[in-house]
Scaffold this active site. Structure first.
Site, short mmCIF file in Angstrom:
data_model
loop_
_atom_site.label_atom_id
_atom_site.label_comp_id
_atom_site.label_asym_id
_atom_site.label_seq_id
_atom_site.Cartn_x
_atom_site.Cartn_y
_atom_site.Cartn_z
N CYS A 96 0.86 -1.19 0.00
CA CYS A 96 0.00 0.00 0.00
C CYS A 96 0.89 1.24 0.00
CB CYS A 96 -0.93 0.01 1.20
SG CYS A 96 -1.84 1.57 1.36
N CYS A 154 0.43 3.55 3.10
CA CYS A 154 1.05 2.95 4.30
C CYS A 154 2.56 3.18 4.27
CB CYS A 154 0.77 1.44 4.36
SG CYS A 154 -0.86 1.01 4.99
N ASP A 166 0.33 16.42 -2.50
CA ASP A 166 0.05 15.49 -3.59
C ASP A 166 1.14 15.62 -4.64
OD1 ASP A 166 -2.81 14.00 -4.63
OD2 ASP A 166 -1.29 14.43 -6.14
N HIS A 171 -4.14 1.50 8.21
CA HIS A 171 -4.72 1.21 6.90
C HIS A 171 -6.22 0.93 6.99
CE1 HIS A 171 -4.77 -0.09 2.69
NE2 HIS A 171 -5.70 -0.94 3.11
N ASN A 225 -12.50 10.57 -2.65
CA ASN A 225 -12.86 9.67 -3.75
C ASN A 225 -13.01 8.26 -3.17
OD1 ASN A 225 -12.67 11.76 -5.64
ND2 ASN A 225 -10.49 11.42 -5.93
N GLY A 274 -13.53 7.44 -8.56
CA GLY A 274 -12.22 7.86 -9.05
C GLY A 274 -11.08 7.54 -8.11
N THR A 323 -7.94 5.84 -6.72
CA THR A 323 -6.85 5.06 -7.32
C THR A 323 -5.91 4.47 -6.27
OG1 THR A 323 -5.44 7.03 -7.58
CG2 THR A 323 -6.88 6.45 -9.43
N HIS A 334 -8.18 8.56 2.09
CA HIS A 334 -7.49 9.85 2.14
C HIS A 334 -8.45 10.97 1.78
CE1 HIS A 334 -7.03 8.05 -1.87
NE2 HIS A 334 -7.13 9.28 -2.36
N HIS A 365 -8.54 14.67 0.08
CA HIS A 365 -7.83 15.68 -0.70
C HIS A 365 -8.24 17.04 -0.16
CE1 HIS A 365 -6.64 13.08 -4.21
NE2 HIS A 365 -7.71 12.40 -3.85
P1 5GP Z 1 -7.27 9.14 -5.52
O1 5GP Z 1 -7.34 9.16 -7.02
O2 5GP Z 1 -7.09 7.72 -5.01
O3 5GP Z 1 -8.39 9.86 -4.83
O4 5GP Z 1 -6.00 9.99 -5.13
C1 5GP Z 1 -4.71 9.48 -5.07
C2 5GP Z 1 -3.78 10.67 -5.09
O5 5GP Z 1 -2.50 10.24 -4.70
C3 5GP Z 1 -3.65 11.32 -6.45
O6 5GP Z 1 -4.05 12.69 -6.38
C4 5GP Z 1 -2.17 11.17 -6.79
O7 5GP Z 1 -1.63 12.29 -7.46
C5 5GP Z 1 -1.55 10.98 -5.42
N1 5GP Z 1 -0.33 10.19 -5.45
C6 5GP Z 1 -0.12 9.02 -6.12
N2 5GP Z 1 1.12 8.55 -5.90
C7 5GP Z 1 1.70 9.44 -5.05
C8 5GP Z 1 3.01 9.50 -4.45
O8 5GP Z 1 3.87 8.64 -4.63
N3 5GP Z 1 3.26 10.57 -3.64
C9 5GP Z 1 2.34 11.55 -3.40
N4 5GP Z 1 2.70 12.55 -2.61
N5 5GP Z 1 1.10 11.52 -3.95
C10 5GP Z 1 0.79 10.48 -4.77
ZN ZN Z 2 -2.48 1.56 3.50
#
Ligand code: 5GP
Ligand code: ZN
Length: 114
Positions: free
Chosen positions: A5, A8, A31, A47, A87, A93, A95, A100, A102
């Site tokens: 993860c 994590c 981000d 987690h 999300n 959306g 990923t 988390h 935003h």
């Molecule tokens: P989700 O799409 O799951 O709501 O948001 C995941 C967020 O994690 C995305 O905005 C993406 O830019 C951010 N993200 C993905 N990988 C990394 C990383 O390695 N470091 C940081 N700081 N943010 C990440």
């Molecule tokens: Zn996790």
């Protein structure tokens, strides 16, 4: 900690990130692909896959997460406002499947989002 993860690993300092706030149970970092001048991701260190799982398992921790969002908004001088997004799931959306928030701000944000 959940194996493989990403968040994590950030919470455990195994993957670097720019941290902006930390408590015993929550951490906030910038981000990697910011969608606004301020774009901070706020996570519980523990987690939980998504908002539904977190609130079912530990609603107090969900409250701590929201308090951390408000703390970072103050620290980032977002007195004109900000947006908080969770999300959830494929249609939402999401990923990264570690819950988390935003925190987006620093400019006027259109609603509905484009
Ligand atoms: P989700 O799409 O799951 O709501 O948001 C995941 C967020 O994690 C995305 O905005 C993406 O830019 C951010 N993200 C993905 N990988 C990394 C990383 O390695 N470091 C940081 N700081 N943010 C990440
Ligand atoms: Zn996790």
């Amino acid at each position: 900690m959940s194996a493989d993860c990403l968040f994590c690993k950030i919470a455990a300092r195994e993957i670097p990130a720019t941290l902006v706030h930390e408590t015993d149970r929550v951490v906030a970092f910038r981000d990697i692909s910011p969608q606004a001048p301020v774009h901070v991701v706020v996570i519980p260190k523990e987690h939980h896959a998504d908002l539904s799982a977190l609130t079912a398992a530990d609603p107090a921790l969900a409250g701590e997460l929201l308090a951390a969002v408000a703390h970072v908004a103050r620290a980032e001088d977002l007195e004109h406002g900000f947006r908080t997004v969770f999300n959830t799931g494929a249609d939402g959306g999401q990923t990264v499947f570690h819950v988390h928030a935003h925190l987006l701000g620093g400019r006027g944000l259109a609603w509905p989002p484009g």
